[in-house]
Design a protein around this motif. Sequence first.
Motif, PDB file in Angstrom:
ATOM      1  N   PRO A  22      -7.899   3.423  10.837  1.00  0.00           N
ATOM      2  CA  PRO A  22      -7.104   4.424  10.112  1.00  0.00           C
ATOM      3  C   PRO A  22      -6.246   3.770   9.034  1.00  0.00           C
ATOM      4  CG  PRO A  22      -6.368   4.234  12.395  1.00  0.00           C
ATOM      5  CD  PRO A  22      -7.541   3.345  12.238  1.00  0.00           C
ATOM      6  N   LEU A  23      -6.003   4.527   7.957  1.00  0.00           N
ATOM      7  CA  LEU A  23      -5.230   4.013   6.840  1.00  0.00           C
ATOM      8  C   LEU A  23      -3.744   4.352   6.962  1.00  0.00           C
ATOM      9  CD1 LEU A  23      -7.682   5.148   4.034  1.00  0.00           C
ATOM     10  CD2 LEU A  23      -7.536   2.903   5.083  1.00  0.00           C
ATOM     11  N   TRP A  24      -3.455   5.544   7.525  1.00  0.00           N
ATOM     12  CA  TRP A  24      -2.083   6.039   7.535  1.00  0.00           C
ATOM     13  C   TRP A  24      -1.930   7.049   8.651  1.00  0.00           C
ATOM     14  CZ3 TRP A  24      -0.612  11.167   6.543  1.00  0.00           C
ATOM     15  CH2 TRP A  24       0.749  11.382   6.265  1.00  0.00           C
ATOM     16  N   GLU A  25      -0.726   7.141   9.195  1.00  0.00           N
ATOM     17  CA  GLU A  25      -0.433   8.200  10.155  1.00  0.00           C
ATOM     18  C   GLU A  25       1.049   8.547  10.084  1.00  0.00           C
ATOM     19  OE1 GLU A  25      -1.542   7.038  14.089  1.00  0.00           O
ATOM     20  OE2 GLU A  25       0.185   5.758  14.344  1.00  0.00           O
ATOM     21  N   LEU A  68      -4.818   9.710   8.278  1.00  0.00           N
ATOM     22  CA  LEU A  68      -5.796   9.540   7.205  1.00  0.00           C
ATOM     23  C   LEU A  68      -6.704   8.376   7.560  1.00  0.00           C
ATOM     24  CD1 LEU A  68      -6.827  10.205   4.310  1.00  0.00           C
ATOM     25  CD2 LEU A  68      -5.206   8.489   3.497  1.00  0.00           C
ATOM     26  N   THR A  69      -8.003   8.656   7.617  1.00  0.00           N
ATOM     27  CA  THR A  69      -8.995   7.602   7.773  1.00  0.00           C
ATOM     28  C   THR A  69      -9.846   7.585   6.507  1.00  0.00           C
ATOM     29  OG1 THR A  69     -10.636   9.054   8.806  1.00  0.00           O
ATOM     30  CG2 THR A  69      -9.064   7.958  10.276  1.00  0.00           C
ATOM     31  N   ALA A  70     -10.853   6.765   6.485  1.00  0.00           N
ATOM     32  CA  ALA A  70     -11.695   6.656   5.298  1.00  0.00           C
ATOM     33  C   ALA A  70     -12.541   7.910   5.080  1.00  0.00           C
ATOM     34  CB  ALA A  70     -12.606   5.442   5.408  1.00  0.00           C
ATOM     35  N   LEU A  71     -12.717   8.726   6.106  1.00  0.00           N
ATOM     36  CA  LEU A  71     -13.583   9.892   5.984  1.00  0.00           C
ATOM     37  C   LEU A  71     -12.882  11.228   6.163  1.00  0.00           C
ATOM     38  CD1 LEU A  71     -16.662   8.493   7.923  1.00  0.00           C
ATOM     39  CD2 LEU A  71     -16.323   8.610   5.456  1.00  0.00           C
ATOM     40  N   ARG A 118      -2.792  11.099  -1.109  1.00  0.00           N
ATOM     41  CA  ARG A 118      -2.930  11.773   0.191  1.00  0.00           C
ATOM     42  C   ARG A 118      -1.739  11.511   1.101  1.00  0.00           C
ATOM     43  NH1 ARG A 118      -6.072  15.972   1.276  1.00  0.00           N
ATOM     44  NH2 ARG A 118      -7.920  15.836  -0.005  1.00  0.00           N
ATOM     45  N   THR A 119      -1.180  10.314   1.042  1.00  0.00           N
ATOM     46  CA  THR A 119      -0.099   9.975   1.970  1.00  0.00           C
ATOM     47  C   THR A 119       1.270  10.382   1.456  1.00  0.00           C
ATOM     48  OG1 THR A 119       0.046   7.749   1.049  1.00  0.00           O
ATOM     49  CG2 THR A 119      -1.370   8.049   2.967  1.00  0.00           C
ATOM     50  N   LEU A 165      -1.293   1.766   8.001  1.00  0.00           N
ATOM     51  CA  LEU A 165      -1.917   1.027   9.089  1.00  0.00           C
ATOM     52  C   LEU A 165      -2.873  -0.043   8.558  1.00  0.00           C
ATOM     53  CD1 LEU A 165      -2.540   4.079  11.401  1.00  0.00           C
ATOM     54  CD2 LEU A 165      -0.679   2.449  11.503  1.00  0.00           C
ATOM     55  N   THR A 166      -3.645  -0.630   9.438  1.00  0.00           N
ATOM     56  CA  THR A 166      -4.516  -1.762   9.141  1.00  0.00           C
ATOM     57  C   THR A 166      -5.459  -1.502   7.972  1.00  0.00           C
ATOM     58  OG1 THR A 166      -4.462  -2.266  11.492  1.00  0.00           O
ATOM     59  CG2 THR A 166      -6.138  -3.376  10.184  1.00  0.00           C
TER      60      THR A 166
END
Length: 169
Positions: free
Chosen positions: A24-27, A39-42, A117-118, A135-136
Amino acid sequence: MIQRIQTIFLFLIAVAMGVALANPLWEKAGLQAPEMARLTALEFSQQQRASEQAGIPAQVAPTTVVTSVWYLGLLLGLVALSALYAIFQYRNRLTQTALCAVNALMLTAIMGIVLYRTLYAGKEYGNPADQGNFLTGFYAIIAALVFNALANRFIRRDEKMVRDSDRLR
């Protein structure tokens, strides 16, 4: 040659894009316990508590709203493929430089999408003062930007070295 340092950096770009696709990119946590946006890549998903005003009791499982962001995953995959293709273009450093420039543009677009998006779309969710946690996957994208700049620098250095040696002949 394929043993050059820029090969390592180009390979690390592909690895970083794989990490960004897998993690995941963000939460962001909502105001109440089960609420969460991610938010994930998809996909961009928002988990919300069931509304009591709609006649649904509060004990019902939370609802999840999922928005597809497939274009983000596509860009991440294209950057990885472009970096892997650039590794094998070691005989043509100008092509490698062009591929690094294309990667820089795509990575900039990826960062723009993620930040939109974030910071803007995600701001509406939960507490507006809280921006959430990166996130990572997000940090993998930043690492890919750095690796791309380093790869481009070393490719240009090799090209300059070859041109200087041709001048001496």
